[in-house]
Design an enzyme around this catalytic site. Structure first.
Site, PDB file in Angstrom:
ATOM      1  N   CYS A 208       0.866  -1.180   0.000  1.00  0.00           N
ATOM      2  CA  CYS A 208       0.000   0.000   0.000  1.00  0.00           C
ATOM      3  C   CYS A 208       0.903   1.230   0.000  1.00  0.00           C
ATOM      4  O   CYS A 208       2.104   1.121  -0.238  1.00  0.00           O
ATOM      5  CB  CYS A 208      -0.953  -0.006   1.201  1.00  0.00           C
ATOM      6  SG  CYS A 208      -0.131  -0.017   2.814  1.00  0.00           S
ATOM      7  N   THR A 209       0.362   2.391   0.288  1.00  0.00           N
ATOM      8  CA  THR A 209       1.138   3.629   0.173  1.00  0.00           C
ATOM      9  C   THR A 209       2.308   3.688   1.154  1.00  0.00           C
ATOM     10  O   THR A 209       3.458   3.882   0.770  1.00  0.00           O
ATOM     11  CB  THR A 209       0.219   4.848   0.391  1.00  0.00           C
ATOM     12  OG1 THR A 209      -0.887   4.769  -0.496  1.00  0.00           O
ATOM     13  CG2 THR A 209       0.977   6.138   0.156  1.00  0.00           C
TER      14      THR A 209
END
Length: 607
Positions: A208-209
């Protein structure tokens, strides 16, 4: 990096917080003294921070945080940055002020209670950026400590939202990448449940980020037991990977970030995104264009923004039959042209989610649960009786729950000298004993309301005033605490239906924004004969919550709440956030066609 440069700092830490008040005070004092702006979220289980300021100030903040042993091993992601591109970006990304809040969850993993909520201590094994890259590079070679051994068993799982994956994602030869294509993170558990066979027996590499979303999601996958043990996550997320591999490595496109930078790329300038309208290469979200229906961010190039301001995202196009006649993109053009009136529809990228999955195979889909707030001097019983037809016609899609307001009102009647059609008992007769009458309640009361209810009838101290609701402005805090308790004990609820003063109360809740997150979470509200009260709690900013407004049309037959009053309430919601139903009746909720069909259409969007 020059210390006078502007920068952004992101970090999170899962840990048991023994004293939230003390930690809150630390962040409030430290961030304000250093001039930092952004978001700080505190929970009993940890912190999640995104702040911006001068690099020198951010470095001082890091040193102060490190002095607390709770933050040992925290990964502080510090990067130089430009200032926000414009005011709209700054406001949407939360970089116009410092917001420190105590929440139940650092990230909302599910919009409904899970049977087996994940424990972050069971999260997947962390892989450094170098290890993650090595696994993708070898895709089949052994790695120590139980790492992937067969590229046919290896899958990449993107834990981000659709608007993020549009502009960038990992791509490795011979390795399948699973993109859930979800509007919001809280939809991910449903996707995992529905697609668990794609993960069973596989080595799952998640990313994810910045890493925090993988903590909960990987734990949720592993909680499914045998066949789901081998879950790995990219430590530090895409951000740390791009720092390690500035040419992009196996990551293509840009990394969407939740601050004013909007996205961060590598030295590879290739564009993955495409304009929703014309299909040309495009990956710039700075204009903050959103889907007319669900309010998810969409990519629309500069040329197409000039031609139209009405957009329908890929997900709403795919499920357009559920939305009635939704225009859709076909061969780069809108198949139909939206009328301005059609733009009044539901919004909020944080509220509308895909249908909750049935956990019992072929069991009936879950109904919406709607909390119903009655009007002034009413009660749950009377409102339930008056809404019987509505409840009957909605029974296949919604369950209506009725409650009394917390402020009990006295029994009163008008005197003969003040009212021609007096409510007072005729001469020589007595009013019915109070014990034979239903108690009446209110959500908001006049400033002279004493709170003590007498046991018998009393005469009204003034004639009936149709504008009395404008002076009923006290008691909000009591009602708010009461509703928090109701949500905790009888919830969860998908939305609120409010009538008259109940609608004003529901609108006040919506106006609180994220202040009530985790205590009163609303996906929508239905406001019938509603109005705005002159209270600071309404705030000045437009309200971002999907809303249906039902009221009498002009010339109005509603003698209590005029149509322009209810129309003004609708205008206080963000553009595109409100659906309006005007009817030719009085102070009621209409249940005949076409009004009932319109109400059902609104609610079906949340199934």
């Amino acid at each position: 990096m020059s210390k006078d440069e502007y920068g952004v700092l992101l970090y999170y830490k899962f840990a048991s917080i023994p004293d939230l008040n003390s930690l809150f005070s630390f962040y409030h004092s430290n961030c304000n003294s250093l001039g930092l702006l952004g978001r700080v979220r505190l929970s009993p289980n940890g912190v999640n921070v995104t702040v911006g300021g001068l690099l020198s100030a951010l470095e001082k903040h890091i040193e102060a945080v490190k002095s607390n042993s709770l933050f040992q091993g925290t990964d502080f992601k510090l990067a130089s940055s430009h200032h926000p591109l414009n005011d709209k970006v700054a406001v949407e990304c939360g970089f116009t002020s410092l917001s420190i809040r105590v929440v139940k969850e650092l990230v909302t993993f599910s919009s409904y209670p899970l049977l087996n909520p994940p424990e972050v201590s069971n999260a997947g094994r962390h892989l450094s950026a170098a290890e993650f890259h090595s696994v993708l590079q070898s895709a089949g070679k052994l790695m120590k400590n139980g790492s992937p051994t067969d590229d046919k068993q290896l899958v990449l799982l993107d834990a981000r939202n659709l608007y993020e994956t549009r502009i960038g994602k990992f791509h490795a030869p011979s390795v399948e990448t699973l993109d859930p294509v979800i509007r919001q993170y809280s939809d991910l558990p449903s996707w995992i449940d529905d697609n668990s066979e794609l993960l069973r027996g596989k080595h799952v590499l998640m990313y994810c980020t910045g890493g925090i979303r993988c903590e909960m999601a990987s734990a949720y996958i592993r909680s499914k037991g045998a066949g789901f043990e081998n879950v790995f996550q990219l430590y530090g997320g895409i951000q740390r990977y791009l720092e390690q591999f500035p040419d992009g490595g196996f990551f293509r496109g840009k990394n969407f970030v939740f601050d004013h930078r909007i996205s961060v790329g590598s030295s590879d300038t290739s564009i993955m995104g495409a304009c929703l309208i014309c299909g040309s290469s495009y990956d710039n979200y700075s204009s903050r264009c959103r889907c007319t229906y669900c309010r998810i961010l969409v990519l629309v190039c500069d040329s197409c923004q000039i031609k139209s301001d009405a957009y329908v995202c890929e997900l709403c196009q795919k499920h357009r039959m559920d939305f009635g006649s939704i225009p859709f993109v076909e061969d780069g053009e809108l198949a139909t042209v939206l009328d301005k009136n059609d733009l009044k529809t539901v919004c909020s990228d944080s509220k509308i989610s895909s249908q909750l999955p049935s956990r019992n195979g072929n069991a009936a889909p879950r109904k919406l649960r709607i909390l119903c707030l009655h009007g002034f001097r009413q009660n749950a019983s009377s409102f339930k009786g008056r809404s019987a037809s509505l409840a009957k016609k909605l029974k296949s899609i919604a369950e209506l729950v009725f409650i009394d307001a917390p402020h009990e009102l006295p029994f009163i009647y008008q005197s003969c000298t003040e009212a021609k059609n007096s409510c007072a008992p005729p001469s020589g007769q007595h009013a019915p004993p109070p014990e034979n009458c239903k108690r009446k309640y209110a959500w908001l009361v006049a400033s002279d309301f004493g709170g003590k209810v007498e046991a018998d009838w009393k005469i009204a101290n003034q004639p009936f005033d149709p504008l009395q609701y404008q002076g009923q402005t006290d008691g909000f805090d009591v009602s708010l605490a009461y509703l928090k308790k109701m949500f905790s004990e009888q919830g969860p609820f998908d939305g609120i239906l409010g009538f008259s003063q109940g609608a004003a109360m529901a609108a006040l809740l919506c106006a609180q924004g994220d202040k009530l997150k985790g205590e009163i979470d609303l996906r929508f509200v239905i406001l019938c004969s509603g109005f705005v009260l002159p209270l600071a709690d309404f705030g000045q900013k437009p309200i971002n919550c999907p809303s249906l407004h039902v009221f009498g049309s002009d010339p109005g037959k509603d003698r209590q709440i005029t149509s322009h009053t209810s129309r003004y309430l609708a205008s206080r919601f963000e553009d595109g956030c409100s659906v309006i139903i005007e009817h030719e009746f009085g102070h009621i909720i209409p249940t005949r066609s076409p009004y009932m069909d319109n109400i059902k259409d609104f609610l079906r969007r949340f199934l």
